[in-house]
Design a protein around this motif. Structure first.
Motif, PDB file in Angstrom:
ATOM      1  N   THR A 211       0.805  -1.081  -0.028  1.00 49.41           N
ATOM      2  CA  THR A 211       0.075   0.016   0.054  1.00 49.41           C
ATOM      3  C   THR A 211       0.961   1.345  -0.003  1.00 49.41           C
ATOM      4  N   SER A 212       2.144   1.089  -0.120  1.00 50.55           N
ATOM      5  CA  SER A 212       2.995   2.353  -0.238  1.00 50.55           C
ATOM      6  C   SER A 212       3.819   2.317  -1.490  1.00 50.55           C
ATOM      7  N   GLY A 213       3.267   1.661  -2.530  1.00 43.74           N
ATOM      8  CA  GLY A 213       4.169   1.763  -3.839  1.00 43.74           C
ATOM      9  C   GLY A 213       4.986   0.536  -3.968  1.00 43.74           C
ATOM     10  N   GLY A 214       5.050  -0.579  -3.110  1.00 40.97           N
ATOM     11  CA  GLY A 214       6.067  -1.742  -3.313  1.00 40.97           C
ATOM     12  C   GLY A 214       5.189  -2.843  -2.869  1.00 40.97           C
ATOM     13  N   LEU A 215       6.014  -3.878  -2.940  1.00 39.82           N
ATOM     14  CA  LEU A 215       5.414  -5.265  -2.374  1.00 39.82           C
ATOM     15  C   LEU A 215       6.141  -5.933  -1.320  1.00 39.82           C
ATOM     16  N   THR A 216       5.434  -6.692  -0.527  1.00 36.01           N
ATOM     17  CA  THR A 216       5.895  -7.371   0.510  1.00 36.01           C
ATOM     18  C   THR A 216       6.686  -8.529  -0.043  1.00 36.01           C
ATOM     19  N   VAL A 217       7.459  -8.916   1.229  1.00 36.57           N
ATOM     20  CA  VAL A 217       8.209 -10.305   0.889  1.00 36.57           C
ATOM     21  C   VAL A 217       7.436 -11.514   0.322  1.00 36.57           C
ATOM     22  N   PRO A 218       8.022 -12.062  -0.505  1.00 37.68           N
ATOM     23  CA  PRO A 218       6.961 -13.387  -1.296  1.00 37.68           C
ATOM     24  C   PRO A 218       6.737 -14.324  -0.477  1.00 37.68           C
ATOM     25  N   ASN A 219       5.562 -14.735  -0.380  1.00 36.95           N
ATOM     26  CA  ASN A 219       5.074 -16.003   0.252  1.00 36.95           C
ATOM     27  C   ASN A 219       5.344 -16.990  -0.550  1.00 36.95           C
ATOM     28  N   LEU A 220       5.903 -18.060  -0.443  1.00 34.70           N
ATOM     29  CA  LEU A 220       6.055 -19.163  -1.096  1.00 34.70           C
ATOM     30  C   LEU A 220       5.016 -20.221  -1.007  1.00 34.70           C
ATOM     31  N   LEU A 221       4.249 -20.645  -2.153  1.00 30.13           N
ATOM     32  CA  LEU A 221       3.158 -21.546  -2.024  1.00 30.13           C
ATOM     33  C   LEU A 221       3.575 -22.952  -2.614  1.00 30.13           C
ATOM     34  N   ASP A 222       4.461 -23.028  -3.212  1.00 29.74           N
ATOM     35  CA  ASP A 222       4.492 -24.228  -4.184  1.00 29.74           C
ATOM     36  C   ASP A 222       6.029 -24.226  -4.984  1.00 29.74           C
ATOM     37  N   LEU A 223       6.880 -25.182  -4.917  1.00 35.54           N
ATOM     38  CA  LEU A 223       8.015 -25.042  -5.412  1.00 35.54           C
ATOM     39  C   LEU A 223       7.932 -25.401  -7.122  1.00 35.54           C
ATOM     40  N   LYS A 224       6.988 -25.660  -7.399  1.00 34.88           N
ATOM     41  CA  LYS A 224       6.687 -26.017  -8.966  1.00 34.88           C
ATOM     42  C   LYS A 224       7.054 -25.125  -9.877  1.00 34.88           C
ATOM     43  N   LEU A 225       7.704 -25.486 -11.085  1.00 35.26           N
ATOM     44  CA  LEU A 225       7.991 -24.580 -11.952  1.00 35.26           C
ATOM     45  C   LEU A 225       7.006 -24.476 -13.159  1.00 35.26           C
ATOM     46  N   THR A 226       6.396 -23.596 -13.492  1.00 32.90           N
ATOM     47  CA  THR A 226       5.221 -23.582 -14.351  1.00 32.90           C
ATOM     48  C   THR A 226       5.514 -22.231 -15.071  1.00 32.90           C
ATOM     49  N   GLY A 227       4.696 -22.182 -16.375  1.00 36.34           N
ATOM     50  CA  GLY A 227       4.803 -21.120 -17.252  1.00 36.34           C
ATOM     51  C   GLY A 227       3.108 -20.285 -17.244  1.00 36.34           C
ATOM     52  N   PHE A 228       2.440 -20.704 -16.303  1.00 38.33           N
ATOM     53  CA  PHE A 228       0.976 -20.064 -16.256  1.00 38.33           C
ATOM     54  C   PHE A 228       0.494 -19.927 -15.016  1.00 38.33           C
ATOM     55  N   ILE A 229      -0.301 -18.903 -14.669  1.00 39.86           N
ATOM     56  CA  ILE A 229      -0.748 -18.881 -13.439  1.00 39.86           C
ATOM     57  C   ILE A 229      -2.164 -17.991 -13.374  1.00 39.86           C
ATOM     58  N   THR A 230      -3.219 -18.128 -12.928  1.00 37.83           N
ATOM     59  CA  THR A 230      -4.581 -17.429 -13.305  1.00 37.83           C
ATOM     60  C   THR A 230      -5.151 -17.334 -11.860  1.00 37.83           C
ATOM     61  N   ASN A 231      -6.110 -16.440 -11.662  1.00 40.41           N
ATOM     62  CA  ASN A 231      -6.933 -16.272 -10.396  1.00 40.41           C
ATOM     63  C   ASN A 231      -8.532 -16.384 -10.763  1.00 40.41           C
ATOM     64  N   ALA A 232      -9.359 -16.784  -9.664  1.00 40.90           N
ATOM     65  CA  ALA A 232     -10.765 -16.626 -10.241  1.00 40.90           C
ATOM     66  C   ALA A 232     -11.202 -17.208  -8.461  1.00 40.90           C
ATOM     67  N   ASP A 233     -12.551 -16.599  -8.441  1.00 43.27           N
ATOM     68  CA  ASP A 233     -13.208 -16.882  -6.972  1.00 43.27           C
ATOM     69  C   ASP A 233     -13.991 -18.189  -7.465  1.00 43.27           C
ATOM     70  N   ILE A 234     -13.304 -19.377  -7.011  1.00 43.35           N
ATOM     71  CA  ILE A 234     -13.880 -20.381  -7.407  1.00 43.35           C
ATOM     72  C   ILE A 234     -15.126 -21.066  -6.456  1.00 43.35           C
ATOM     73  N   ASP A 235     -15.292 -20.607  -5.239  1.00 42.39           N
ATOM     74  CA  ASP A 235     -16.186 -20.803  -4.419  1.00 42.39           C
ATOM     75  C   ASP A 235     -17.160 -19.703  -3.826  1.00 42.39           C
ATOM     76  N   ASN A 236     -17.003 -18.550  -4.767  1.00 39.55           N
ATOM     77  CA  ASN A 236     -18.096 -17.635  -4.304  1.00 39.55           C
ATOM     78  C   ASN A 236     -18.100 -16.874  -3.012  1.00 39.55           C
ATOM     79  N   ASP A 237     -16.774 -16.770  -2.545  1.00 38.79           N
ATOM     80  CA  ASP A 237     -16.697 -16.207  -0.990  1.00 38.79           C
ATOM     81  C   ASP A 237     -15.984 -14.953  -1.299  1.00 38.79           C
ATOM     82  N   ALA A 238     -15.868 -14.306  -2.524  1.00 39.22           N
ATOM     83  CA  ALA A 238     -15.521 -12.937  -2.451  1.00 39.22           C
ATOM     84  C   ALA A 238     -13.901 -12.843  -2.246  1.00 39.22           C
ATOM     85  N   GLN A 239     -13.216 -13.933  -2.397  1.00 36.31           N
ATOM     86  CA  GLN A 239     -11.783 -14.268  -2.226  1.00 36.31           C
ATOM     87  C   GLN A 239     -11.271 -14.735  -3.612  1.00 36.31           C
ATOM     88  N   LYS A 240     -10.375 -14.191  -4.267  1.00 34.67           N
ATOM     89  CA  LYS A 240      -9.684 -14.756  -5.475  1.00 34.67           C
ATOM     90  C   LYS A 240      -8.668 -15.830  -5.051  1.00 34.67           C
TER      91      LYS A 240
END
Length: 444
Positions: A211-240
């Motif tokens: 919120t000050s023009g930058g990004l926080t320290v990355p939160n690592l979810l998975d070690l997989k190496l992939t070329g694609f990522i997307t987002n969607a609200d899959i369960d209609n809880d208003a969270q991506k």
């Protein structure tokens, strides 16, 4: 109104699994260069979404939507952007016209290019971005009410701030120090600032906006190496939530548990190629209000399939859409204004040596379709950012806006309404006349 929307939701849920698609219609087969990205956007502000496609050899083409599922011959929007790779849409200068943002993947001179829908002249925002630029998104990074730009190139995540008039500042490096393959942008922690989901040489990471023009320290979810990522609200809880391929090539679905934290929800057999622009989309197709998965399967000669969302964010019941064409790129949008999402596609038949773009109509029954088709109401532009115009063959006596949850958020007595204070999202619009009340939808 709330009870009416609840009734609609229950009725639509009872029709789950009922997606019905027409046969593929070929729009264009007279071109030689591969298409990297195909999207739907209302270029000419006539209330109908057109087709825009980026070709490997420096060309972006526009196919005007005439209605009744017919499109014009291609019109070249530009032939000066080398190897245009990805296109996003937004309103850079708040003039209620949809502009185009292009990331080009030219190893000699990778760029971020704005095509303003006021003359459609390309303007280079930045150049010399490493080997390739894979994504560039319009997003209000500093939450000041106008669309900034965030871009992902090989070695940098960069930001370009909008001065409010569609003029963008110099490159700000948000992140470097790794090799970046792709990103997706959304508000993951509910603070109204856009965050980044990233796939890089470090794995799958979430970087929150500080919120000050930058990004926080990355939160690592998975070690997989992939070329694609997307987002969607899959369960209609208003969270991506986050969706990305793993090495199978199945897809991992990570559910957002709040505050920008995620847990693995499901690993799904979509059988997708692990490439940066896969023929893959998460969008509702069966009118039950939940986002489904549509994809081309590398297991079956690039035929097109969909899996339904069970309402809890789990994908199931693979169903064939078409096996007569080959599908290398897809985009879903409501092209005929009947309330359901149709399919735009590109395919390269290697055996025949022929490339094609086309359209598949979604014929799913949607409550209110007849009202929409016969409604004398026209709204434009849609999506809109500042003003929305409403035209009707009957005398308008009032206009009401409801949120997706059914809450009334505004009422007007004029046919040109100011929506600049509304939050971004989908809204229901009640147009009240001296004879009837018509309901339609718009996006801010």
């Amino acid at each position: 109104m709330k009870s009416f929307i609840s009734f609609i939701s229950l009725l639509l849920l009872s029709n789950a699994s009922s997606a019905q698609f027409g046969a593929p219609v070929i729009i264009d087969s007279n071109f030689s260069a591969q298409i990297r990205n195909i999207i739907a956007v209302d270029i000419d502000n006539d209330g109908l979404k057109d087709i825009v496609a980026s070709h490997q050899t420096d060309t972006i083409k526009w196919y005007k939507n005439f209605g009744n599922n017919t499109f014009s011959a291609p019109v070249v929007l530009t032939s000066t952007i080398a190897k245009p790779f990805f296109i996003d849409t937004g309103d850079a200068d708040n003039d209620s016209k949809t502009d185009l943002l292009v990331a080009n993947n030219n190893s000699n001179n990778s760029q971020v290019v704005l095509i303003n829908n006021n003359g459609l002249i390309p303007t280079i925002i930045d150049s010399g971005l490493d080997v390739g630029t894979y994504r560039a998104y319009f997003t209000d990074f500093d939450n000041d009410g106008d669309e900034d730009i965030v871009a992902c190139s090989d070695l940098m995540i960069t930001l370009y701030l909008n001065n409010g008039a569609g003029v963008f500042g110099n490159r700000i490096i948000l992140l470097n120090g790794a090799e970046f393959y792709n990103m997706t942008v959304a508000d993951f922690n509910g603070d109204n600032f856009p965050d980044i989901g990233l796939c890089s040489s470090d794995g799958i990471e979430v970087l929150l906006n500080d919120t000050s023009g930058g990004l926080t320290v990355p939160n690592l979810l998975d070690l997989k190496l992939t070329g694609f990522i997307t987002n969607a609200d899959i369960d209609n809880d208003a969270q991506k939530d986050l969706i990305f391929p793993n090495s199978s090539p199945h897809y991992d679905v990570y559910k957002n548990t709040g505050g920008g934290t995620f847990i693995l929800n499901q690993t799904v057999a979509f059988y997708q190629p692990n490439i940066q622009n896969p023929p893959f989309a998460i969008v509702n197709v069966n009118a039950d209000a939940f986002a489904d998965a549509v994809y081309s399967s590398i297991n079956n000669n690039r035929s097109l399939y969909w899996q339904e969302n069970d309402g809890a964010g789990n994908f199931q019941n693979e169903q064939l859409i078409d096996s007569t064409e080959m599908y290398d790129a897809i985009f879903l949008a409501d092209m005929d204004n009947d309330g359901d999402n149709d399919i735009l596609w590109y395919g390269f038949d290697f055996n025949a040596g022929q490339k094609k773009t086309g359209f598949i109509e979604n014929n799913t029954f949607t409550l209110g379709v007849e009202n929409i088709k016969t409604s004398p109401v026209r709204i434009y532009p849609n999506p809109a950012s500042t003003f929305l115009n409403i035209e009707c063959q009957e005398k308008i006596t009032g206009i009401e806006i409801y949120s997706a949850k059914g809450d009334k958020v505004a009422r007007y007595n004029t046919s040109k309404i100011d929506i600049s204070n509304l939050a971004k999202g989908s809204y229901l619009l009640n147009v009240i006349t001296n004879k009837n009340t018509f309901t339609t939808e718009f996006v801010k």
